[in-house]
Design an enzyme around this catalytic site. Structure first.
Site, mmCIF file in Angstrom:
data_model
loop_
_atom_site.group_PDB
_atom_site.id
_atom_site.type_symbol
_atom_site.label_atom_id
_atom_site.label_comp_id
_atom_site.label_asym_id
_atom_site.label_seq_id
_atom_site.Cartn_x
_atom_site.Cartn_y
_atom_site.Cartn_z
ATOM 1 N N HIS A 174 37.519 38.706 48.564
ATOM 2 C CA HIS A 174 38.815 38.673 47.610
ATOM 3 C C HIS A 174 38.436 37.765 46.426
ATOM 4 C CE1 HIS A 174 42.695 39.971 46.722
ATOM 5 N NE2 HIS A 174 43.091 39.868 47.910
ATOM 6 N N ASP A 231 39.627 42.720 44.195
ATOM 7 C CA ASP A 231 40.994 42.940 44.405
ATOM 8 C C ASP A 231 41.172 43.963 45.130
ATOM 9 O OD1 ASP A 231 41.270 40.769 42.572
ATOM 10 O OD2 ASP A 231 41.547 41.935 40.609
#
Length: 435
Positions: free
Chosen positions: A407, A411
């Protein structure tokens, strides 16, 4: 007689230490020149160490699983006469890192003597429950007492339990005035009552202590580093594989002398075709430098289960191969990994990893990222299930596709968008062969 100290050589990978995975010799063994001494592991490659001279093994650097620094002693060999000086110069020039000494260096350990000392000195007083268990076992080894018409003393609870188990209390030896549950347990565990067990029960096994070394330790370290440093998130979507499965069957029916296709080569083509629009997924992240490298070529890691544990051989430039070439290379690399012949180059440098459990794939997976990559893709099991199409129920071959991403770099929207692009190709397989 002289002693020859064989130091762990610089294997040429820029490493500072290596792990002893397996000894092929022990103290006292007589070895000839070029005999195999040990297997040592560096990163994901295992290297065989061979004897540079003939003689008798007198000391070892440690036990299997120990870490040895480059240039430090690996084994010490007692040789007849003096070691040839010219031979020693040749060995030193070739980075073998050996030296001759009259006495063993302090770091050397006589492993066999260590074991003997442990066996001689380790005689702790057994705990009371161990004594009771041993006594119960000895009592059970002797002929079971017969009930000569005397009344068996036991509580109603013990009687009911014995009746449920089908045990004759007349065969159970009491440690006190009456039979207790512990007496019944001893009879069941150590005596002739091992056949009397509740329905569905399984014989208890002894605890087994296994040292985590070699590939298993390397996997443990890599997985721990990945989960500790990477904020994972996973996304799963359902894909209709019916058309692709039909195409695969047609390709196999007309393959001639080419290899039989599994689903993986077709999936890899789809992965490579969809990646150019999502370069952030075919990337590696250097934590220390704070730099993400988006790779132009797809060097696809193939998670492969082996006898030593999980290994990840790499399909280099997968984007340049057709399905038949991919099928051949997948089989070659998988065999090399399982046989332990894969080279260091074949086990490093991946930019994205594909992990599949095949028919064991389950409903969904949340695979762990192969650091320093930023994504890993996990196809799951294909199952025929009902699906509503235009208001009608049809039997379709459906599969859940999982992806785990870093992450910090990827995204959630990007991961979902990539899976949708991949899904479109897999559900419209003719596009896999279109320019």
């Amino acid at each position: 007689m002289s002693k020859y100290t064989f130091n762990l050589p610089d294997i040429g990978e820029g490493i500072a230490e290596a792990e002893i995975v397996k000894w092929h010799i022990k103290i006292g063994d007589v070895v000839a020149e070029d005999d195999q001494l040990a297997d040592v592991m560096t990163d994901k490659a295992t290297v065989e160490m061979e004897a540079p001279v003939s003689g008798t093994i007198v000391a070892l650097a440690g036990e299997e699983g120990d870490i040895v620094a480059i240039g430090s002693m690996l084994v010490e060999i007692e040789v007849e006469g003096e070691v040839d000086a010219d031979k020693l110069e040749d060995l030193e020039a070739s980075d073998v890192g050996a030296s001759v000494s009259e006495e063993p260096e302090p770091v050397a350990r006589n492993v066999d003597q260590d074991i003997d000392k442990k066996e001689i000195n380790s005689s702790p007083t057994p705990p009371s429950d161990k004594i009771e268990a041993d006594e119960a076992a000895e009592a059970a080894d002797s002929p079971a007492p017969k009930n000569d018409g005397q009344k068996v003393l036991a509580t109603p609870a013990v009687r009911k339990r014995a009746a449920d188990l089908g045990v004759d209390l007349g065969q159970v030896k009491a440690q006190g005035e009456h039979i207790r549950h512990s007496d019944l347990d001893a009879y069941l565990n150590y005596g002739s009552g091992q056949g009397y067990r509740p329905a569905g029960s399984v014989q208890k096994r002894d605890d087994e202590v296994i040292k985590v070394i070699g590939m298993r330790r390397r996997i443990a370290q890599n997985m721990a580093e990945s989960k500790r440093n990477i904020p994972h998130f996973s996304y799963v979507d359902e894909i209709d594989m019916t058309e692709l499965e039909d195409m695969r069957a047609d390709l196999n029916a007309n393959r001639g002398d080419r290899p039989k296709l599994t689903m993986l080569p077709l999936m890899i083509v789809a992965i490579c075709k969809s990646l150019p629009e999502f370069p952030m997924l075919n990337a590696t992240y250097d934590d220390e430098a704070g730099v993400v490298t988006r790779h132009g070529a797809v060097h696809l890691g193939m998670a492969t289960q082996t006898g030593q544990g999980l290994m990840v051989p790499v399909l280099r430039d997968a984007q340049d191969m057709n399905v038949w070439q991919l099928a051949s290379e997948i089989a070659r690399l998988a065999n090399a990994a399982r046989e332990g012949t894969a080279t260091a180059k074949e086990l490093t440098g991946s930019t994205l990893t594909l992990t599949s459990l095949g028919p064991l794939g389950g409903i969904a997976t949340t695979p762990v990222i192969n650091r320093p990559e930023v994504a890993i893709i996990g196809p799951n099991k294909i199952v025929e299930r009902p699906m509503i199409i235009d208001g009608e129920i049809h039997a379709r071959k459906l599969m859940n596709l999982s992806i785990s991403c870093d992450h910090r770099v990827v995204d959630g929207y990007d991961a979902a968008s990539y899976v949708q692009a991949l899904k479109h190709l897999l559900e419209t397989p003719v596009l896999l062969f279109a320019d």
